[in-house]
Design an enzyme around this catalytic site. Structure first.
Site, PDB file in Angstrom:
ATOM      1  N   GLU A   1       0.831  -1.208  -0.048  1.00 35.76           N
ATOM      2  CA  GLU A   1       0.202   0.004   0.133  1.00 35.76           C
ATOM      3  C   GLU A   1       0.765   1.306  -0.101  1.00 35.76           C
ATOM      4  O   GLU A   1       0.298   2.361  -0.166  1.00 35.76           O
ATOM      5  CB  GLU A   1      -0.934  -0.235   1.130  1.00 35.76           C
ATOM      6  CG  GLU A   1      -0.377   0.167   2.545  1.00 35.76           C
ATOM      7  CD  GLU A   1       0.079  -1.578   2.891  1.00 35.76           C
ATOM      8  OE1 GLU A   1       0.940  -1.547   3.807  1.00 35.76           O
ATOM      9  OE2 GLU A   1      -0.477  -2.428   2.403  1.00 35.76           O
TER      10      GLU A   1
ATOM     11  N   ASP B   1      18.557  13.944 -32.983  1.00 34.97           N
ATOM     12  CA  ASP B   1      19.180  14.614 -34.145  1.00 34.97           C
ATOM     13  C   ASP B   1      20.642  14.849 -34.138  1.00 34.97           C
ATOM     14  O   ASP B   1      21.422  14.663 -33.296  1.00 34.97           O
ATOM     15  CB  ASP B   1      18.256  16.022 -34.190  1.00 34.97           C
ATOM     16  CG  ASP B   1      18.499  16.832 -33.099  1.00 34.97           C
ATOM     17  OD1 ASP B   1      19.194  16.429 -32.197  1.00 34.97           O
ATOM     18  OD2 ASP B   1      17.752  18.172 -32.860  1.00 34.97           O
TER      19      ASP B   1
ATOM     20  N   ASP C   1      10.079  17.633 -35.004  1.00 31.88           N
ATOM     21  CA  ASP C   1      10.471  16.645 -34.067  1.00 31.88           C
ATOM     22  C   ASP C   1       9.256  16.269 -33.019  1.00 31.88           C
ATOM     23  O   ASP C   1       9.366  15.290 -32.629  1.00 31.88           O
ATOM     24  CB  ASP C   1      11.641  16.999 -33.021  1.00 31.88           C
ATOM     25  CG  ASP C   1      12.937  17.056 -33.895  1.00 31.88           C
ATOM     26  OD1 ASP C   1      13.158  16.293 -34.700  1.00 31.88           O
ATOM     27  OD2 ASP C   1      13.633  18.135 -33.712  1.00 31.88           O
TER      28      ASP C   1
ATOM     29  N   ASN D   1       2.118  -4.327   9.954  1.00 29.44           N
ATOM     30  CA  ASN D   1       2.301  -3.910   8.431  1.00 29.44           C
ATOM     31  C   ASN D   1       2.431  -2.539   8.309  1.00 29.44           C
ATOM     32  O   ASN D   1       3.129  -2.046   7.701  1.00 29.44           O
ATOM     33  CB  ASN D   1       0.792  -4.281   7.867  1.00 29.44           C
ATOM     34  CG  ASN D   1       0.963  -4.224   6.305  1.00 29.44           C
ATOM     35  OD1 ASN D   1       2.023  -4.895   5.886  1.00 29.44           O
ATOM     36  ND2 ASN D   1      -0.015  -3.516   5.605  1.00 29.44           N
TER      37      ASN D   1
ATOM     38  N   ASP E   1       6.121  -0.962   6.920  1.00 28.23           N
ATOM     39  CA  ASP E   1       5.899   0.067   5.775  1.00 28.23           C
ATOM     40  C   ASP E   1       6.852   1.547   6.232  1.00 28.23           C
ATOM     41  O   ASP E   1       7.316   1.999   5.296  1.00 28.23           O
ATOM     42  CB  ASP E   1       4.443   0.445   5.537  1.00 28.23           C
ATOM     43  CG  ASP E   1       3.777  -0.650   4.727  1.00 28.23           C
ATOM     44  OD1 ASP E   1       4.628  -1.251   4.120  1.00 28.23           O
ATOM     45  OD2 ASP E   1       2.659  -0.764   4.703  1.00 28.23           O
TER      46      ASP E   1
END
Length: 914
Positions: A344, A386, A661, A750, A754
């Site tokens: 997440e 180029d 271009d 969790n 994180d």
């Protein structure tokens, strides 16, 4: 949940914030299958009546209604109108409001699930409980987790956006407007235009607003963005009555289109949301450009994770429901497991990593307009560039001005000067070189003796342009048409050649001789432009393309643009980094071949535009794969080459700065231009170089690869660690009489894990990770997850046995001790994975993480150990662990580190390490 996860990982959600700040505006994509025809028609009808009125209203009345004049608006009046009408921007270009951004930061599966758990806790622990038994602690803690997670992402992304916006401000398109008083012209930012401004338009300009054309000379505008017309349309001062479609009005130019050739003046009548572009932007979802490699890759990776979740979560739910007979608790636990499988923090990691890369590149004078272009730069396998100004010094010098016999000729220089001086279109570097040479080398200005009558602007099909002048002292007032352009195209328009003995017919033998002589000059690295004239009576006109016939060739001007000293080492560095170089130029192949040779490029077989026209798609695929030099190209050729390379799986970068271009810049995975480029090229590009240097580009490639490495680290760490956790949950759920971890415990674990990874954007990358282009490998990520995830489960099971047999947490009454023991071991092993998987080397010894990442992981590990013994422990149904637990913990973690390192070495030998 699937819908939410899909939204999180789709490219739209992933870059929802990024796109609002870094999309390519204001160019609209062609309206096609992805748009709503009814909405388009409705928007056009709304704008139609106003446009019809503007198109046919007498100019004097229109000026009066807008309180303007043919000389433009006074500065003071323009300022007042700016306050009244606001900025010349459409809604899609404006940054997100803070409250919208905050909502989007909150709206992800992790926060939504936490909110659901908080609501269930409130119902079960507060609403349905007796007053004496009400417990607010779970509600308060889980709500706090939501607030922390949301604010963390919001603040980080807001700072990233603010920094990137300041970079965008460094590159700003302007419009040329008239101001009263000697007809002076000034440059103003596009957003400052107001109705009543008179703007000057020339080749390469973006049309800054809806405007009524008040003066035009061969004014051709590309408006496929609005109408789908493939070819540019000519605009006139007067419109043809009776046209049903307002977009076909011949004297109206529309915001978001661009001038291909010619020049004109236009009166601004509609800005921002009042323009046709603004009307469409408010009601039509324009078709987006094809997804880049970055977007395609992250989508594929996301679906790999979603498929794993779709298999694992129902299994967890059924096993716990059947064994524990508490289906509500089993559902909440399964939802927590779903969040555990979901990376997440990916949106925040992606945004932060890309924004940090953009800031790092800004210090090298590179402005990133679209953030994910940085990763595309790192993934680039082919760079199409180029020649002029990229491989060469961008300082063209007029080396020779000679007649057809090779003798120096002031007449040729004078005519070339008049042509360059009087043209009103975009003056290219060749024109600048002619003007500077004549002004420095001659005391008299040829323009002083002539007046301009008319011109025929340049276009990329004819590859030539003409002006018509008349001598001030000419008795008959006769006209002279002066044409200059590419040799082959000029020969097609010439019928005679001027020599010492006068004008002679231009037969085929003489044409072949001219081709050989100019070819020899090309082989010397000189770019040759032919100059021709035609005498016409004073009553001839107005002039058109048909007048470029029967010309007399009088000579040539030849230019030299030496290679940059830095070009050769920069190209070598790019090629050593695994980037193939292809030169795409409109110049002659002999000139381009010499430049390639001087900068160390083996040109091999050169392909010219005519060759490409004769090829089908399969033949073109072979040509672009083996070719290095492509010369005499039109804009369509360049775009076709880029698309052919992408179809073969290459990640293509295109570097260009001219009108021709723009299509290729849009077609490439990453478009690169320079601050001095024409408006349309800067708008089409993703990255703007403030210095036109390939060495800067090499630095950007390495930065892009470092960014990709850090994003991949997060995915590897999270996917393998979370999968291992869920695998452990399955094992424990099958044998334990209670849940191995409560939903709230799993969620806070969790969240803490994180948090330990938020410093990944600041991490360094190992040198071997930067040696070759980086690509997404969804299948490889799946293999990695399946291989490394269960390794932690081996030691999780050891922890289960430890808590069950050694510390006797083997009954429901002791489940909090069991859960606390696994919480600490699981969090510490997950956090160690950050350092074990961030490098192919031995962590801490051969490769050390950056200081911010070290600090964040140590802090999380300390908090994880302290949480079961803290006052917050009861809120999560935890209890203090006995001291005897920690020596066992150290042994388990040491075994885990050793096993991961052994498997990692075997993995590197088998699959390598991306």
């Amino acid at each position: 949940m699937l819908h939410l996860l899909k939204s999180l990982f789709s490219s739209a959600a992933r870059v929802r914030h990024i796109g609002r700040h870094f999309r390519r505006t204001p160019i609209l994509e062609p309206i096609g299958p992805g748009s709503d025809p009814a909405a388009t028609a409705c928007a056009v009808r709304r704008a139609g009546r106003r446009l019809q009125d503007v198109a046919f209203e007498p100019l004097d009345a229109l000026y009066a209604r807008l309180d303007s004049t043919p000389q433009g608006l006074p500065v003071e009046r323009a300022a007042l109108l700016r306050d009244e009408f606001g900025p010349n921007e459409v809604d899609q270009e404006r940054p997100l409001a803070w409250y919208t951004h905050l909502w989007l930061a909150y709206r992800n599966p992790f926060n939504l699930l936490l909110t659901l758990l908080a609501a269930v806790s409130w119902v079960t622990d507060v609403k349905l409980a007796e007053p004496a038994d009400r417990d607010w602690s779970s509600v308060i803690v889980i709500t706090g987790m939501v607030i922390v997670a949301t604010l963390l992402r919001f603040v980080q992304e807001r700072r990233s956006h603010a920094a990137a916006e300041s970079l965008r401000a460094m590159v700003q398109n302007t419009a040329t407007v008239l101001r009263p008083g000697s007809g002076r012209k000034v440059e103003v930012p596009l957003r400052e235009l107001v109705p009543g401004d008179v703007v000057a338009l020339s080749a390469g300009d973006m049309v800054p607003a809806d405007c009524r054309v008040v003066a035009a000379k061969d004014l051709f505008v590309a408006q496929a963005a609005l109408t789908g017309e493939a070819l540019p349309v000519e605009k006139f001062v007067q419109a043809t009555p009776g046209l049903g479609n307002p977009l076909e009005l011949e004297n109206i130019v529309f915001m978001g289109t661009n001038v291909v050739s010619g020049a004109g003046l236009a009166l601004v009548t509609g800005t921002g949301a009042r323009s046709c572009f603004g009307q469409l932007a408010g009601s039509v979802s324009a078709v987006s450009r094809a997804p880049t490699r970055f977007q395609q890759g992250i989508n594929r990776v996301s679906w790999v994770l979603i498929r794993f979740m779709l298999v694992m979560v129902p299994v967890v739910f059924l096993i716990n429901g059947l064994t524990k007979h508490d289906w509500l608790q089993a559902l909440l636990f399964a939802l927590a497991v779903a969040v555990g499988l979901t990376p997440e923090m990916l949106p925040m990691i992606v945004t932060s990593t890309l924004a940090k890369g953009a800031l790092a590149m800004s210090r090298r004078k590179v402005v990133v307009k679209r953030l994910d272009a940085i990763q595309n730069l790192g993934a680039m396998t082919v760079l199409c560039t180029d020649k002029t100004g990229t491989l060469t010094q961008d300082r063209i010098v007029l080396e020779r001005h000679i007649d057809v016999d090779g003798a120096a000729s002031d007449e040729v220089l004078s005519y070339a000067y008049l042509n360059s001086h009087y043209q009103t279109g975009l003056k290219n570097l060749l024109d600048v070189a002619v003007l500077e040479h004549a002004e420095l080398g001659r005391s008299l200005n040829p323009a002083a003796n002539y007046v301009k009558i008319d011109e025929i602007p340049f276009d990329f099909a004819r590859r030539r342009m003409s002006v018509v002048v008349s001598a001030r002292d000419a008795a008959d007032g006769g006209h002279v048409l002066i044409c200059k352009g590419a040799v082959e195209e000029m020969l097609a328009a010439c019928g005679s050649v001027r020599g010492p003995g006068g004008d002679q017919p231009l037969d085929e033998a003489r044409r072949d001789q001219i081709r050989r002589e100019t070819g020899d000059m090309n082989a010397e690295g000189l770019r040759v432009i032919a100059v021709a004239v035609r005498d016409l009576p004073a009553d001839h006109g107005p002039y058109a393309l048909g007048d470029e016939a029967g010309l007399t060739l009088i000579g040539y001007i030849a230019f030299l643009d030496p290679p940059k000293e830095s070009a050769a080492p920069a190209l070598r560095a790019l090629m050593d980094a695994g980037v193939a170089i292809k030169v795409l130029t409109g110049d002659m192949d002999r000139v381009a071949r010499k430049v390639c040779r001087e900068v160390g490029l083996e040109a091999g077989q050169a392909f010219i535009g005519a060759d490409l026209d004769a090829m089908n798609d399969a033949e073109l695929g072979v040509a672009v794969r083996k070719g290095t030099l492509f010369a005499r190209l039109t804009p369509a050729h360049k775009e076709r080459i880029v698309r052919a390379l992408r179809q073969q799986g290459a990640t293509v970068g295109f570097m260009g700065d001219g009108i021709n271009d723009a299509p290729a810049l849009r077609a490439a995975d990453v478009g690169i231009s320079v601050d001095s480029a024409v408006d349309i090229s800067k708008e089409a590009a993703d990255i703007i170089l403030l210095e036109k240097s390939l060495m800067v580009l090499h630095d950007g490639v390495l930065e892009g690869r470092r960014i990709f490495c850090n994003m991949l680290k997060y995915l590897k760490m999270t996917a393998s660690s979370n999968f291992g956790n869920v695998f452990s949950v399955l094992i424990a759920s099958a044998f334990l009489p209670f849940l191995p971890m409560l939903p709230a415990q799993l969620l806070i674990q969790n969240l803490m894990y994180d948090f330990s990874q938020i410093a990944i954007p600041f991490d360094r990358a190992d040198p071997e990770s930067l040696r070759s282009p980086q690509q997404w490998d969804p299948a490889g990520l799946g293999r990695f997850m399946v291989c490394f995830g269960p390794l932690s489960s081996v030691f999780d099971v050891a922890t289960f046995a430890l808590m069950w047999y050694v510390f006797h947490a083997d009954v429901p009454q002791a489940q909090s001790l069991f859960q606390s023991g696994w919480f600490v071991e699981g969090l510490l092993s997950q956090t160690l994975v950050v350092h074990l998987i961030r490098t192919r080397r031995i962590p801490f010894l051969q490769s050390r993480a950056s200081l911010p990442l070290l600090v964040s992981t140590v802090l999380v590990m300390a908090l994880g150990v302290a949480l079961p013994m803290s006052p917050l422990a009861p809120a999560f149904d935890m209890r203090a662990l006995p001291l005897g637990y920690f020596p066992w913990l150290a042994l388990i973690l040491m075994g885990y580190v050793c096993l991961v390192q052994v498997v990692k070495s075997a993995w590197v030998r088998r699959y390598g390490w991306q």
